[in-house]
Design an enzyme around this catalytic site. Structure first.
Site, short mmCIF file in Angstrom:
data_model
loop_
_atom_site.label_atom_id
_atom_site.label_comp_id
_atom_site.label_asym_id
_atom_site.label_seq_id
_atom_site.Cartn_x
_atom_site.Cartn_y
_atom_site.Cartn_z
N SER A 34 5.07 -18.17 -25.25
CA SER A 34 6.19 -17.93 -26.18
C SER A 34 7.28 -18.99 -26.11
O SER A 34 8.08 -19.10 -27.03
CB SER A 34 6.79 -16.55 -25.93
OG SER A 34 5.96 -15.55 -26.49
N LYS A 40 11.09 -0.79 -39.93
CA LYS A 40 10.00 -1.73 -40.20
C LYS A 40 8.85 -1.62 -39.19
O LYS A 40 7.80 -2.24 -39.38
CB LYS A 40 10.53 -3.16 -40.23
CG LYS A 40 11.43 -3.44 -41.43
CD LYS A 40 11.96 -4.86 -41.43
CE LYS A 40 10.86 -5.88 -41.63
NZ LYS A 40 11.39 -7.25 -41.75
N VAL A 51 14.36 -13.31 -40.09
CA VAL A 51 15.60 -12.54 -40.13
C VAL A 51 15.54 -11.40 -39.11
O VAL A 51 14.52 -10.74 -38.97
CB VAL A 51 15.85 -11.98 -41.54
CG1 VAL A 51 17.25 -11.36 -41.63
CG2 VAL A 51 15.69 -13.07 -42.61
N ALA A 108 1.91 -14.76 -24.20
CA ALA A 108 1.84 -15.95 -23.35
C ALA A 108 2.03 -17.19 -24.23
O ALA A 108 1.50 -17.26 -25.34
CB ALA A 108 0.49 -16.00 -22.65
N ASN A 146 3.60 -5.23 -56.53
CA ASN A 146 4.88 -4.98 -55.88
C ASN A 146 5.79 -6.19 -55.86
O ASN A 146 7.00 -6.06 -56.04
CB ASN A 146 4.64 -4.54 -54.43
CG ASN A 146 4.84 -3.06 -54.25
OD1 ASN A 146 5.97 -2.59 -54.23
ND2 ASN A 146 3.75 -2.34 -54.15
N TYR A 185 0.84 -12.07 -48.95
CA TYR A 185 2.29 -11.88 -49.06
C TYR A 185 2.96 -13.21 -49.42
O TYR A 185 3.74 -13.30 -50.37
CB TYR A 185 2.87 -11.33 -47.75
CG TYR A 185 4.37 -11.43 -47.67
CD1 TYR A 185 5.18 -10.61 -48.44
CD2 TYR A 185 4.99 -12.37 -46.85
CE1 TYR A 185 6.56 -10.71 -48.40
CE2 TYR A 185 6.36 -12.48 -46.79
CZ TYR A 185 7.15 -11.65 -47.57
OH TYR A 185 8.51 -11.76 -47.52
N GLY A 236 13.68 -5.79 -53.04
CA GLY A 236 12.58 -4.82 -52.92
C GLY A 236 11.23 -5.50 -53.02
O GLY A 236 10.94 -6.22 -53.96
N SER A 255 6.20 -2.22 -36.65
CA SER A 255 5.62 -3.42 -36.02
C SER A 255 6.17 -4.71 -36.63
O SER A 255 6.12 -5.77 -36.00
CB SER A 255 4.10 -3.41 -36.14
OG SER A 255 3.70 -3.52 -37.50
N ILE A 284 17.20 -6.09 -45.42
CA ILE A 284 18.15 -7.06 -45.97
C ILE A 284 18.98 -6.43 -47.09
O ILE A 284 20.19 -6.65 -47.18
CB ILE A 284 17.42 -8.34 -46.42
CG1 ILE A 284 16.81 -9.04 -45.20
CG2 ILE A 284 18.39 -9.27 -47.16
CD1 ILE A 284 15.94 -10.22 -45.51
#
Length: 310
Positions: free
Chosen positions: A204, A178, A170, A202, A92, A140, A76, A180, A11
């Site tokens: 999806s 990136k 996004v 399966a 981070n 995260y 970041g 995976s 981004i």
């Protein structure tokens, strides 16, 4: 000067490109190029300088004079939803963000930052920017949620712009590094180009996400900066579309198929957002009126970019 942290990332580099498109080249990119492959995101962009993240953190914590700064776009972070090292994630994503925020507040510099739809956790409705709807599923999401909470306490007293964007799913140019964590469209395109059948989990057609094209994300960032609006806002399209719709758009572009369906991995069960759809009430009320690309429109544009030199 404008500073873009994570400026060599997905981004961040698209924000640099959007700034270039309006004639802005006095840009300092801050990043960690330990993963040297990210440099490719910068080769066609105009920037004034590059600085390593650790040097940048040391400078802002020391209160160094970095000259006139028009804005900091803080993209970041560690964005891996499968990273479970909590200390690493909090250093981070949380502490680093606080350091930059206070640097900006002390100097009245507009501060625009990346939050995430991961703050909403496993819910399937009411993706609304309010504490009662937030319950992250992973560390995260928690790191992003906690910083949003920190910002909420400061916003009423802040004399300069603070604006956070809860990015939904996004996708688009400059995400190849990136691995995976890159979008489904990216992986399906690679599979087809490698002569394989495109693969989906399966079910999806039942997994629906708010997929937003990265060009639209960059537009949102620039508009809010140019209009000086503060707050925390969802950054999605307001539409939930299925992973099947993404695959259909990729297959349609390549005129290939059919899709191969694979079993859903055990390790992701219970930690996987099955549905996301941004509530855009607050974003629209702030004055942002531009339309967002559909999956069909965005994937077509993205694949034209991905396959431009294939």
């Amino acid at each position: 000067m404008i500073i873009v942290t994570g400026g060599a990332g997905f981004i961040g580099s698209n924000i640099v490109k959007a700034l270039n498109n309006i004639g802005y080249k006095d840009i300092l990119v801050v990043d960690n190029l330990k993963d040297g492959t990210k440099f490719v995101n910068l080769v066609d962009l105009d920037i004034a300088d590059y600085m390593d993240k650790e040097d940048f953190v040391a400078s802002i914590v020391a209160g160094d004079d970095m000259g006139d700064i028009d804005a900091i776009f803080h993209e970041g972070a560690c964005s891996s939803t499968t990273e479970w090292d909590g200390k690493y994630m909090m250093d981070n994503n949380y502490q680093y963000s606080k350091d930059i925020l206070h640097f900006c507040l002390d100097r009245s510099i507009p501060f625009l930052y990346a939050s995430s739809a991961a703050t909403y956790g496993g819910r399937t409705d009411n993706f609304i920017e309010d504490r009662q709807y937030e319950q992250p599923l992973n560390v995260y999401g928690y790191s992003k949620f906690l910083f949003d909470q920190y910002v909420r306490e400061i916003l009423p007293q802040a004399d300069s712009q603070i604006c956070g964007f809860r990015y939904f799913n996004v996708y688009g140019p400059r995400e190849g590094h990136k691995g995976s964590m890159a979008s489904v469209a990216f992986h399906l395109n690679n599979q087809i180009n490698a002569g394989e059948r495109p693969k989906l989990f399966a079910g999806s057609e039942n997994f629906k996400r708010d997929f937003i094209y990265v060009g639209d994300v960059a537009d949102v960032n620039l508009w809010f900066w140019q209009n000086g609006v503060s707050g925390i806002f969802n950054c999605g399209t307001g539409r939930a579309e299925s992973f099947q719709a993404v695959a259909d758009a990729v297959v349609d572009y390549h005129q290939s198929g059919p899709v191969e369906y694979i079993e859903f991995p055990e390790k992701l069960k219970g930690r996987y957002q099955a549905y996301t759809q941004a509530d855009l009430t607050k974003l629209r009320a702030a004055g942002y009126g531009k339309p967002f690309k559909t999956v069909a429109e965005g994937v077509k544009e993205y694949l034209a970019w991905l396959n431009r030199s294939v």
